[in-house]
Design an enzyme around this catalytic site. Structure first.
Site, short mmCIF file in Angstrom:
data_model
loop_
_atom_site.label_atom_id
_atom_site.label_comp_id
_atom_site.label_asym_id
_atom_site.label_seq_id
_atom_site.Cartn_x
_atom_site.Cartn_y
_atom_site.Cartn_z
N ALA A 78 0.81 -1.22 0.00
CA ALA A 78 0.00 0.00 0.00
C ALA A 78 0.85 1.27 0.00
CB ALA A 78 -0.96 -0.01 1.18
N THR A 79 2.02 1.23 0.61
CA THR A 79 2.89 2.41 0.59
C THR A 79 3.22 2.77 -0.86
OG1 THR A 79 3.84 1.86 2.73
CG2 THR A 79 5.12 3.36 1.34
N ASN A 159 -5.90 2.96 10.38
CA ASN A 159 -5.12 1.87 10.95
C ASN A 159 -4.88 1.99 12.44
OD1 ASN A 159 -3.65 4.00 9.44
ND2 ASN A 159 -1.89 3.20 10.56
N GLN A 187 -6.66 -1.09 5.17
CA GLN A 187 -7.28 -1.71 6.36
C GLN A 187 -8.70 -2.17 6.07
OE1 GLN A 187 -6.04 -2.42 9.35
NE2 GLN A 187 -4.07 -1.42 9.11
N SER A 207 -3.32 -3.78 0.15
CA SER A 207 -2.12 -4.46 0.63
C SER A 207 -2.49 -5.88 1.05
CB SER A 207 -1.53 -3.70 1.81
OG SER A 207 -0.39 -4.37 2.30
N HIS A 209 -0.64 -7.97 3.24
CA HIS A 209 -0.25 -8.48 4.56
C HIS A 209 -1.17 -8.06 5.69
CE1 HIS A 209 1.89 -5.04 6.60
NE2 HIS A 209 1.98 -4.58 5.37
N THR A 248 10.58 -7.35 -11.94
CA THR A 248 10.15 -8.75 -12.10
C THR A 248 8.94 -9.03 -11.21
OG1 THR A 248 12.41 -9.39 -12.62
CG2 THR A 248 10.92 -11.16 -11.93
N CYS A 334 4.73 1.73 11.79
CA CYS A 334 5.78 2.35 10.97
C CYS A 334 6.46 3.50 11.70
CB CYS A 334 5.19 2.88 9.67
SG CYS A 334 3.98 1.77 8.99
C1 LIG Z 1 -0.32 -0.93 6.52
C2 LIG Z 1 -0.88 0.24 5.88
C3 LIG Z 1 -0.22 0.88 4.83
C4 LIG Z 1 1.13 0.42 4.33
O1 LIG Z 1 1.01 -0.78 3.63
P1 LIG Z 1 2.28 -1.61 3.20
O2 LIG Z 1 1.72 -2.68 2.32
O3 LIG Z 1 2.87 -2.14 4.46
O4 LIG Z 1 3.19 -0.69 2.49
C5 LIG Z 1 -0.81 1.96 4.26
N1 LIG Z 1 -2.00 2.42 4.69
C6 LIG Z 1 -2.67 1.83 5.70
C7 LIG Z 1 -3.98 2.37 6.11
C8 LIG Z 1 -2.13 0.73 6.33
O5 LIG Z 1 -2.78 0.16 7.33
#
Ligand SMILES: *Cc1c(COP(=O)(O)O)cnc(C)c1O
Length: 388
Positions: A78-79, A159, A187, A207, A209, A248, A334
């Protein structure tokens, strides 16, 4: 210190920070590390076969948010998606003389810091305040719109405090005013219904994870498709992702992401009702035993698996280190290792002191009722020890 969240006595209450990979997801991913390792861009049979699987995964992810396959651009998370969404629009915004950007005060830092950095490139920025419950007010939003507004980025669910924003209404206003609307839905997916036919966003960041998929993979949804919208890629090179994101292809990650989203969609109701029940039990125990404890953020329209509490006079760093094998967090992961108080808690009106006395508790698919019981007891004991 080495703490293994799978240990018998360890309790993981930090599901907004990240989630373990679901064993079903892992099983799907494994062949792509070994026998199906080919580069998805290779023209030989091995590559073509892997590419077919990637395209199937793309379809699955698109379907789960009501999108079309060619509207999904895979990224590292997501970043990156947030960066791809915002920074690749810069030239377009400049050329159309739309140099005003609106974000909320509780955005993830990857949106907020990026938006602030754009001021150096001649953009003006409105950082929308939220209510003490943690919500954007539609009137305040409407009043912030200007003739030169070009881009609005408001997250779907927060988050830290889990509040869910009125993004359908915001997206509708943006559509009426012909503005680009982006939402960080990292989220939200898998936890609240998120469908781009309902939310008329043009861009959305996802994202893997946060929903029991692997780290290092995510996607940007782009309505229509990326080149039509005029997005410029951040990475040049091999022209993967239709030229929008060279590099890749992360095949195991993408396969895992698709399986994670498929399972999340399927189990959303059971995941959510269990989380709601468990957090209610936890909250009841905490508030019965701890004086001066309150919930940060509104109770309505909140992620079902998030609780964020302020415990008067208790330093959260001391609480967290005292809890040892119960993983809760203060601030977002973070920024957790810096001492600045959470910008989200400040935005809902907490003092620095209150913000430093706050912890976030997130439960998830693997959380057991016994863990709720033990976790509550340990938190209560620590608070009493710190106070006494
Ligand atoms: C975790 C999160 C991100 C960052 O996502 P990554 O995949 O770890 O880069 C961005 N925005 C929100 C709201 C998040 O919870």
């Amino acid at each position: 210190m080495s703490l293994n969240a799978q240990q018998d006595n360890a309790i993981y209450f930090d599901y907004q920070s990240t989630t373990p990979v679901d064993s079903r997801v892992l099983q799907k991913m494994l062949p792509y590390f070994s026998e199906k390792f080919a580069n998805a861009s290779s023209a030989h049979e091995f590559g073509l076969s892997v590419d077919d699987d990637v395209e199937e995964a793309r379809e699955q992810i698109a379907l789960s948010i009501g999108a079309k396959k060619n509207e999904i651009v895979f990224t590292s998370g997501a970043t990156e998606s947030n960066h791809l969404a915002l920074s690749s629009l810069i030239d377009l915004l400049i050329s159309s003389n739309k140099r005003h950007i609106i974000v909320s005060a509780i955005e993830h830092k990857s949106v907020l810091d990026l938006a602030i950095s754009l001021k150096k490139k001649g953009f003006t920025l409105t950082i929308l305040p939220v209510t003490t419950s943690g919500f954007i007010e539609l009137d305040v939003f409407k009043n912030s719109l200007r003739k030169d507004t070009g881009l609005v980025s408001i997250m779907t669910a927060n988050n830290e405090i889990g509040t869910i924003q009125p993004i359908n209404e915001i997206a509708e206003q943006c559509a009426i005013n012909d503005l680009i609307f982006h939402t960080d839905a990292a989220q939200a997916i898998g936890r609240v219904p998120f469908d781009v036919n309902e939310t008329k966003c043009l861009l959305a960041s996802l994202s893997a994870h946060k929903i029991y998929g692997p780290k290092g993979v995510g996607a940007l949804y782009v309505r229509g498709n990326a080149s039509k919208m005029g997005l410029l890629p951040m990475f040049l090179g091999g022209n993967q992702e239709n030229g929008m994101r060279s590099g890749t292809t992360n095949v195991p990650g993408i396969i895992g992401f698709a399986e994670a989203i498929r399972i999340a969609k399927f189990e959303i109701e059971s995941d959510n009702s269990k989380a709601r029940r468990q957090l209610k039990t936890l909250w009841d125990k905490l508030k019965n035993e701890i004086d001066g404890i309150k919930i940060n953020g509104g109770i309505e329209n909140r992620l079902p698996n998030n609780l964020n509490v302020c415990i008067e006079g208790v330093d959260s760093d001391a609480l967290i280190s005292g809890l040892a094998n119960v993983a809760v967090s203060n601030g977002s992961a973070c920024t957790a290792r810096t001492i600045t108080p959470s910008h989200v808690l400040n935005a809902i009106g907490l003092s620095d002191e209150e913000s430093r006395s706050s912890i976030r508790i997130g439960v998830g698919r693997n959380t057991t009722d016994l863990e709720i019981e033990c976790g509550a007891r340990k938190i209560i004991e620590q608070v009493k020890r710190l106070r006494g």
